[in-house]
Design an enzyme around this catalytic site. Sequence first.
Site, PDB file in Angstrom:
ATOM      1  N   TYR A  56      -5.730   0.379  -2.987  1.00  0.00           N
ATOM      2  CA  TYR A  56      -5.009  -1.046  -3.093  1.00  0.00           C
ATOM      3  C   TYR A  56      -4.751  -1.527  -1.951  1.00  0.00           C
ATOM      4  CZ  TYR A  56      -3.841   1.438  -7.773  1.00  0.00           C
ATOM      5  OH  TYR A  56      -3.938   2.085  -8.722  1.00  0.00           O
ATOM      6  N   PRO A 203      -1.778  -0.119 -19.310  1.00  0.00           N
ATOM      7  CA  PRO A 203      -0.959   0.116 -20.290  1.00  0.00           C
ATOM      8  C   PRO A 203      -0.929  -1.189 -21.460  1.00  0.00           C
ATOM      9  CG  PRO A 203       0.378  -0.210 -18.422  1.00  0.00           C
ATOM     10  CD  PRO A 203      -1.059  -0.429 -17.967  1.00  0.00           C
TER      11      PRO A 203
END
Length: 279
Positions: A56, A203
């Site tokens: 990231y 999710p």
Amino acid sequence: MTSSVFRIGGELEVRRLGFGGMHLPTEPGPARETSLTVARRAVELGVTLIDTAYLYGWGANEELLAEALHPYPDGLLLTTKVGIARSGPADEWKLDGRPAVLREQVDQALRRLRVERIELLQLHRIDPQTPLADQLGTLRDLRTEGKIGHVGLSEVTVEELAEAREVVDIASVQNRYNLLDREHEPVLMACEAAGIAFLPWRPVAWGDSGERAEVAAVAVEVDATPTQVALAWLLGHSPVILPIPGTARIDHLEENFAAEHLHLTPAHRDRLNRLTQPT
């Protein structure tokens, strides 16, 4: 009633609803300042598990979280991932689990996060070009040296998880998983049987219009948003699931964490379960 906390590796107690840092902008400017505010607000809301990775921003996300939160409050667990490296003039990424690379990435993560030990270090992906025993053996050695507390994996099969556990204790698995994408249900079941934390990435995701409509209908009935319904379903689906939704907006952050208190009835869960049967 399902517990709102989980002990990763049997000892790292966290609230089950965590936060993923991937979407936080790290470039200098107003967006970065907002990112710092979002990370701090997550902790104010009671988040005790924050997920990041070298990938990231090639360490920039780790540095951002350290700037926002260091010195870290007691009980806050920052987990990061290694095993992906940059190559070529365009900074293309590749899987790289060679022992020397993993050691260097862990040392750099320690520096960026401003810690002496990473309590949960996850292998971002298994490198097929490097023997798994060498990859996990390196992380096991780093644990013995005190640089790592617990070892986790990401995007693994049931067979890979079993093989990895022969080399080192595995405390967590991070696979893609959500209400409408249950491809890794067998991995979740293996984690549940072994008491291993399962951190679903992505999710919240939506399928075809019919599936979206059904989730939206349940949301109306429980006076919540579809996102909150998806997160509440995860929390109730298995006691080892630790969702880590990410966002760069305060309002979405607060919406996500309100899902912790959302109650879905057995009838609602049955309707949602039927949307996508596990493979």
